[in-house]
Design a protein around this motif. Structure first.
Motif, mmCIF file in Angstrom:
data_model
loop_
_atom_site.group_PDB
_atom_site.id
_atom_site.type_symbol
_atom_site.label_atom_id
_atom_site.label_comp_id
_atom_site.label_asym_id
_atom_site.label_seq_id
_atom_site.Cartn_x
_atom_site.Cartn_y
_atom_site.Cartn_z
ATOM 1 N N PRO A 1 18.953 32.135 -23.542
ATOM 2 C CA PRO A 1 18.933 33.493 -22.976
ATOM 3 C C PRO A 1 17.826 33.724 -21.946
ATOM 4 O O PRO A 1 18.103 34.310 -20.894
ATOM 5 N N PRO A 2 16.588 33.275 -22.168
ATOM 6 C CA PRO A 2 15.604 33.465 -21.092
ATOM 7 C C PRO A 2 15.959 32.703 -19.830
ATOM 8 O O PRO A 2 15.754 33.189 -18.710
ATOM 9 N N VAL A 3 16.498 31.502 -20.014
ATOM 10 C CA VAL A 3 16.907 30.721 -18.834
ATOM 11 C C VAL A 3 18.040 31.442 -18.102
ATOM 12 O O VAL A 3 18.040 31.551 -16.869
ATOM 13 N N ALA A 4 18.986 31.963 -18.863
ATOM 14 C CA ALA A 4 20.087 32.710 -18.249
ATOM 15 C C ALA A 4 19.569 33.958 -17.558
ATOM 16 O O ALA A 4 20.035 34.319 -16.467
ATOM 17 N N GLN A 5 18.569 34.613 -18.191
ATOM 18 C CA GLN A 5 17.990 35.815 -17.565
ATOM 19 C C GLN A 5 17.264 35.455 -16.272
ATOM 20 O O GLN A 5 17.374 36.150 -15.258
ATOM 21 N N VAL A 6 16.539 34.349 -16.292
ATOM 22 C CA VAL A 6 15.850 33.899 -15.074
ATOM 23 C C VAL A 6 16.867 33.586 -13.989
ATOM 24 O O VAL A 6 16.691 33.964 -12.824
ATOM 25 N N LEU A 7 17.949 32.909 -14.370
ATOM 26 C CA LEU A 7 18.989 32.596 -13.374
ATOM 27 C C LEU A 7 19.632 33.873 -12.834
ATOM 28 O O LEU A 7 19.879 33.987 -11.626
ATOM 29 N N ALA A 8 19.873 34.838 -13.725
ATOM 30 C CA ALA A 8 20.460 36.102 -13.265
ATOM 31 C C ALA A 8 19.496 36.836 -12.353
ATOM 32 O O ALA A 8 19.897 37.408 -11.316
ATOM 33 N N ASP A 9 18.212 36.838 -12.729
ATOM 34 C CA ASP A 9 17.210 37.495 -11.873
ATOM 35 C C ASP A 9 17.135 36.821 -10.509
ATOM 36 O O ASP A 9 17.058 37.483 -9.472
ATOM 37 N N ARG A 10 17.130 35.506 -10.534
ATOM 38 C CA ARG A 10 17.092 34.778 -9.253
ATOM 39 C C ARG A 10 18.347 35.055 -8.425
ATOM 40 O O ARG A 10 18.271 35.224 -7.209
ATOM 41 N N GLU A 11 19.482 35.117 -9.092
ATOM 42 C CA GLU A 11 20.724 35.415 -8.375
ATOM 43 C C GLU A 11 20.658 36.815 -7.768
ATOM 44 O O GLU A 11 21.035 37.017 -6.601
ATOM 45 N N ALA A 12 20.126 37.762 -8.543
ATOM 46 C CA ALA A 12 19.989 39.123 -8.016
ATOM 47 C C ALA A 12 18.987 39.159 -6.860
ATOM 48 O O ALA A 12 19.215 39.832 -5.843
ATOM 49 N N ALA A 13 17.880 38.416 -7.015
ATOM 50 C CA ALA A 13 16.875 38.386 -5.949
ATOM 51 C C ALA A 13 17.445 37.735 -4.689
ATOM 52 O O ALA A 13 17.221 38.213 -3.567
ATOM 53 N N ILE A 14 18.193 36.670 -4.870
ATOM 54 C CA ILE A 14 18.801 35.996 -3.714
ATOM 55 C C ILE A 14 19.818 36.920 -3.050
ATOM 56 O O ILE A 14 19.859 37.036 -1.817
ATOM 57 N N ALA A 15 20.613 37.614 -3.868
ATOM 58 C CA ALA A 15 21.583 38.549 -3.304
ATOM 59 C C ALA A 15 20.870 39.671 -2.559
ATOM 60 O O ALA A 15 21.290 40.072 -1.456
ATOM 61 N N GLU B 1 21.131 40.406 1.353
ATOM 62 C CA GLU B 1 21.500 41.728 1.875
ATOM 63 C C GLU B 1 20.447 42.228 2.862
ATOM 64 O O GLU B 1 20.763 42.756 3.929
ATOM 65 N N ALA B 2 19.171 42.031 2.494
ATOM 66 C CA ALA B 2 18.093 42.440 3.400
ATOM 67 C C ALA B 2 18.153 41.639 4.693
ATOM 68 O O ALA B 2 17.976 42.189 5.795
ATOM 69 N N ALA B 3 18.432 40.351 4.571
ATOM 70 C CA ALA B 3 18.547 39.510 5.765
ATOM 71 C C ALA B 3 19.727 39.944 6.630
ATOM 72 O O ALA B 3 19.631 39.975 7.863
ATOM 73 N N ARG B 4 20.840 40.305 5.955
ATOM 74 C CA ARG B 4 22.005 40.782 6.717
ATOM 75 C C ARG B 4 21.682 42.076 7.453
ATOM 76 O O ARG B 4 21.990 42.230 8.635
ATOM 77 N N LYS B 5 20.976 42.985 6.792
ATOM 78 C CA LYS B 5 20.594 44.240 7.446
ATOM 79 C C LYS B 5 19.626 43.988 8.595
ATOM 80 O O LYS B 5 19.751 44.581 9.675
ATOM 81 N N LEU B 6 18.664 43.094 8.363
ATOM 82 C CA LEU B 6 17.718 42.768 9.436
ATOM 83 C C LEU B 6 18.420 42.115 10.619
ATOM 84 O O LEU B 6 18.093 42.365 11.775
ATOM 85 N N LYS B 7 19.422 41.258 10.304
ATOM 86 C CA LYS B 7 20.177 40.619 11.389
ATOM 87 C C LYS B 7 20.958 41.660 12.169
ATOM 88 O O LYS B 7 21.007 41.615 13.400
ATOM 89 N N GLU B 8 21.551 42.628 11.460
ATOM 90 C CA GLU B 8 22.271 43.696 12.152
ATOM 91 C C GLU B 8 21.325 44.510 13.030
ATOM 92 O O GLU B 8 21.656 44.842 14.175
ATOM 93 N N GLU B 9 20.135 44.797 12.496
ATOM 94 C CA GLU B 9 19.152 45.536 13.286
ATOM 95 C C GLU B 9 18.701 44.715 14.489
ATOM 96 O O GLU B 9 18.561 45.242 15.599
ATOM 97 N N ALA B 10 18.494 43.418 14.271
ATOM 98 C CA ALA B 10 18.089 42.547 15.383
ATOM 99 C C ALA B 10 19.194 42.455 16.428
ATOM 100 O O ALA B 10 18.923 42.493 17.636
ATOM 101 N N ASP B 11 20.440 42.351 15.949
ATOM 102 C CA ASP B 11 21.561 42.309 16.896
ATOM 103 C C ASP B 11 21.650 43.608 17.688
ATOM 104 O O ASP B 11 21.884 43.597 18.906
ATOM 105 N N ALA B 12 21.464 44.728 17.003
ATOM 106 C CA ALA B 12 21.510 46.020 17.686
ATOM 107 C C ALA B 12 20.367 46.139 18.688
ATOM 108 O O ALA B 12 20.560 46.609 19.818
#
Length: 167
Positions: A35-49, A53-64
């Motif tokens: 369970p802690p390993v699964a929680q760490v993986l879920a946290d990392r997955e959420a952090a990566i997501a 998302e932040a990178a996508r927004k920054l790219k959109e702002e940079a493109d604009a």
């Protein structure tokens, strides 16, 4: 093989303990360790997501921002070209105006020079006429011994000068 002799009670107890130990390990791993390993993986997955998302927004702002910068550059380029075109037109108009003024001044100077030449030519012809009339009168007097009529001499000189100017 003596290790797999299930008739031996010692082997059965070993198999039983092995099943108990594997079961305990399974429960321990699935309930405590994973369970802690699964929680760490879920946290990392959420952090990566979230990072994606932040990178996508920054790219959109940079493109604009890039598109806005390109529009601004194009607008500035068009304004610069218009300014250059306007300055060129103004310079051409100024040059044409200066050339027209120069042509007018040169035409006036040419007309004045032609007038002065015509006046000088008239003076010269007048002087030639009187000198020629005097020379013709003296030559006639010396050749014939008679003084010629001054009006006739002037008329003859005028006739000769007119014939010379025509020819």
């Amino acid at each position: 093989m003596p290790q797999l002799d299930f008739a031996n009670p010692l082997v059965l107890s070993q198999v039983l303990w092995m099943l108990v130990i594997f079961g305990a390990l399974y429960v321990l791993v699935t309930k405590v360790a994973l369970p802690p390993v699964a929680q760490v993986l879920a946290d990392r997955e959420a952090a990566i997501a979230a990072d994606l998302e932040a990178a996508r927004k920054l790219k959109e702002e940079a493109d604009a921002a890039l598109a806005e910068q390109e529009r601004a550059a194009a607008r500035a380029r068009a304004e610069a070209q218009a300014a250059i075109r306007e300055a060129t037109e103004a310079a051409k108009a100024e040059a044409a105006k200066a050339q027209a003024a120069l042509n007018a001044r040169l035409s006036a100077e040419l007309a004045a020079a032609e007038q002065r030449i015509a006046e000088a030519k008239a003076k010269a012809l007048s002087a030639i006429r009187s000198i020629a009339a005097e020379a013709a009168a003296e030559a006639t007097a010396k050749l014939t011994g008679l003084a010629p009529d001054p009006a006739a001499v002037v008329a003859a000189v005028d006739s000769a000068l007119a014939a010379r100017q025509e020819g």
